[in-house]
Design a protein around this motif. Structure first.
Motif, PDB file in Angstrom:
ATOM      1  N   ASP A   3       0.461  -0.708   0.133  1.00  0.00           N
ATOM      2  CA  ASP A   3      -0.328  -0.141   0.333  1.00  0.00           C
ATOM      3  C   ASP A   3       0.762   1.219  -0.356  1.00  0.00           C
ATOM      4  O   ASP A   3       0.703   2.364  -0.644  1.00  0.00           O
ATOM      5  N   LYS A   4       1.818   1.233   1.090  1.00  0.00           N
ATOM      6  CA  LYS A   4       2.871   2.160   0.409  1.00  0.00           C
ATOM      7  C   LYS A   4       3.626   2.735  -0.558  1.00  0.00           C
ATOM      8  O   LYS A   4       3.596   3.708  -1.281  1.00  0.00           O
ATOM      9  N   PHE A   5       3.660   1.830  -1.026  1.00  0.00           N
ATOM     10  CA  PHE A   5       4.432   1.773  -2.165  1.00  0.00           C
ATOM     11  C   PHE A   5       3.738   1.992  -3.508  1.00  0.00           C
ATOM     12  O   PHE A   5       3.544   3.261  -4.255  1.00  0.00           O
ATOM     13  N   GLN A   6       2.165   2.033  -3.692  1.00  0.00           N
ATOM     14  CA  GLN A   6       1.485   2.067  -4.508  1.00  0.00           C
ATOM     15  C   GLN A   6       0.995   3.567  -3.675  1.00  0.00           C
ATOM     16  O   GLN A   6       0.438   4.389  -4.880  1.00  0.00           O
ATOM     17  N   HIS A   7       0.698   3.956  -2.516  1.00  0.00           N
ATOM     18  CA  HIS A   7       0.521   5.591  -2.110  1.00  0.00           C
ATOM     19  C   HIS A   7       1.819   6.423  -2.916  1.00  0.00           C
ATOM     20  O   HIS A   7       1.738   7.081  -3.601  1.00  0.00           O
TER      21      HIS A   7
END
Length: 461
Positions: free
Chosen positions: A307-311
């Motif tokens: 999720d952090k990467f996608q954000h």
């Protein structure tokens, strides 16, 4: 400064305005008409890349379209907030422009057939003598002719601004794309395809009235196209990593020579102009530093990392959008670095996912299904019509209805095509109204492969 916004002009519908006291704006109505249409709901049964029946939780065309709409809306809102002069000039103004972009995002894939681009290739070949087939053109046709709304007989009767926003490729097949400077990669102003059939010429002229640059996307269509790319390279990347198809964690250490050669060959085949290979390599290296550093194990920590990467990706691409006043006309600009980062991820998707033998084998079967459906329905419909709708030669009721509706519309519009072409286009329209499960089921019934499980209660066809 750019020409001012004419609210009434952009909010006009081709077949009249509602007379009730609904408090919604015209563009809010457009959004709701699309969202509540069966054409939109059908997208839950249409593939994005992998089949919708996969065990992994993957995006389909419906969830993809919802995210394109959300990303596009947020970008439009930010631009209207950061550039007040721009907001006051665009169709719909600061309140309506985000609705227009969101509606275009919801609608942009409505015309895609079962099995997506695989079926597009088959249908384009089958329709080679009848103007061909194109998913974006089919979307415009669906919105203006085929989708159903209670109070009109011509699609959803959307506003001029929303129809224009859906036109990612505002030109007919065979029309030359300008070779001027704005046609260098990445083609954002115009795109490289075509997106409307001649049968929708009156709808197209209505949607494009007032546009000063033929073949160039409207501002809302430009933003929707960027939101489409951003959604594709972030949300689908999420799926591929979770499903074990794309080893993002291994990109830190693995040799990239094979990938670079693959990507360079694809660009050469596509005829890219003014593409900077060094910039592509640099952004590949930069993106690798953002990738998860371990493989997917489906733990809560894994989900947080992903999720952090996608954000981080979404933030990069979201902030890459600006507007400028270019010789008295507003233009949307995308940061050069972001364009190359999106291209890197697209190429990684082709390298690790789309060229996989397993996917190729599935697509081979999907092509046969669409080929069989098209040929069998063409033959069945010919016998059906010759026999004056003889019950011994039945066809799906919706196919019959699509053909009759086409005859009615052509009498009004003056567009008169030969019967053979009309029959072929009706079959295409019908196939594009099916989900993938429906296409498989109908193919099995027609071929006899599941005749033992046949039922007279197949009311959907």
């Amino acid at each position: 400064m750019p020409a001012g916004n004419n609210a009434e002009f952009h909010a006009r519908r081709r077949f009249g305005q509602p007379l009730d006291s609904d408090p919604r704006s015209p563009f809010e109505r457009d959004r709701d008409r699309i969202l509540y249409s069966s054409s939109f709901r059908r997208l839950a049964g249409i593939t994005q890349v992998a089949a919708v029946r996969e065990h992994h939780l993957l995006h389909n065309r419906l969830t993809h379209s919802l995210k394109v709409a959300q990303v596009g809306r947020r970008m439009a809102q930010r631009l209207c907030k950061d550039y007040p002069d721009f907001a006051n000039d665009v169709p719909g103004g600061p309140d309506g422009f985000p609705d227009i972009v969101e509606s275009a995002g919801l609608a942009h894939d409505i015309g895609h057939p079962p099995f997506g681009h695989t079926a597009e290739t088959v249908l384009h070949k089958k329709m080679s003598l009848h103007e061909g087939f194109e998913g974006n053109a089919q979307t415009f046709r669906a919105l203006t002719k085929l989708a159903v709304h209670a109070h009109v007989d011509h699609g959803l009767n959307l506003t001029r601004a929303t129809l224009d926003a859906v036109l990612k490729y505002p030109r007919y097949e065979g029309e030359e794309v300008s070779e001027s400077a704005d046609r260098t990669w990445p083609f954002r102003e115009r795109g490289s395809k075509w997106g409307v059939y001649r049968s929708e010429e009156q709808d197209f002229n209505f949607a494009r009235e007032g546009e000063v640059c033929p073949g160039e996307r409207s501002l809302a269509a430009f933003l929707m196209d960027w939101a489409d790319d951003v959604s594709y390279v972030t949300h689908d990347l999420y799926d591929y990593f979770r499903g074990g198809l794309m080893p993002l964690h291994a990109l830190h250490s693995e040799c990239s020579d094979e990938f670079m050669g693959f990507a360079r060959a694809r660009r050469k085949g596509a005829g890219y102009k003014d593409f900077e290979e060094d910039m592509f390599k640099e952004q590949y290296r930069d993106l690798k530093r953002l990738m998860p550093d371990r493989g997917w194990r489906d733990t809560r920590e894994d989900r947080k990392i992903l999720d952090k990467f996608q954000h981080e990706l979404l933030t990069l691409f979201f902030n890459a959008v600006t507007v400028v006043d270019h010789h008295g006309r507003w233009q949307i600009r995308i940061d050069k670095i972001a364009e190359y980062q999106v291209e890197v991820i697209k190429e990684l998707t082709f390298f690790y996912v789309i060229r996989r033998p397993g996917l190729a084998m599935v697509q081979r079967g999907q092509k046969k299904i669409i080929e069989t459906l098209f040929d069998d329905l063409m033959e069945m419909f010919a016998r059906h019509r010759k026999g004056a709708k003889d019950p011994d030669h039945p066809v799906p009721m919706l196919l019959d209805d699509i053909y009759d509706g086409m005859v009615r519309h052509e009498k009004v519009s003056g567009f008169n095509r030969p019967h053979e072409e009309r029959r072929a286009r009706a079959v295409c329209d019908y196939i594009c109204a099916l989900t993938e499960d429906q296409a498989i089921n109908l193919c099995e019934r027609l071929s006899g492969n599941s005749v033992s499980q046949g039922s007279i209660f197949g009311t959907w066809f």
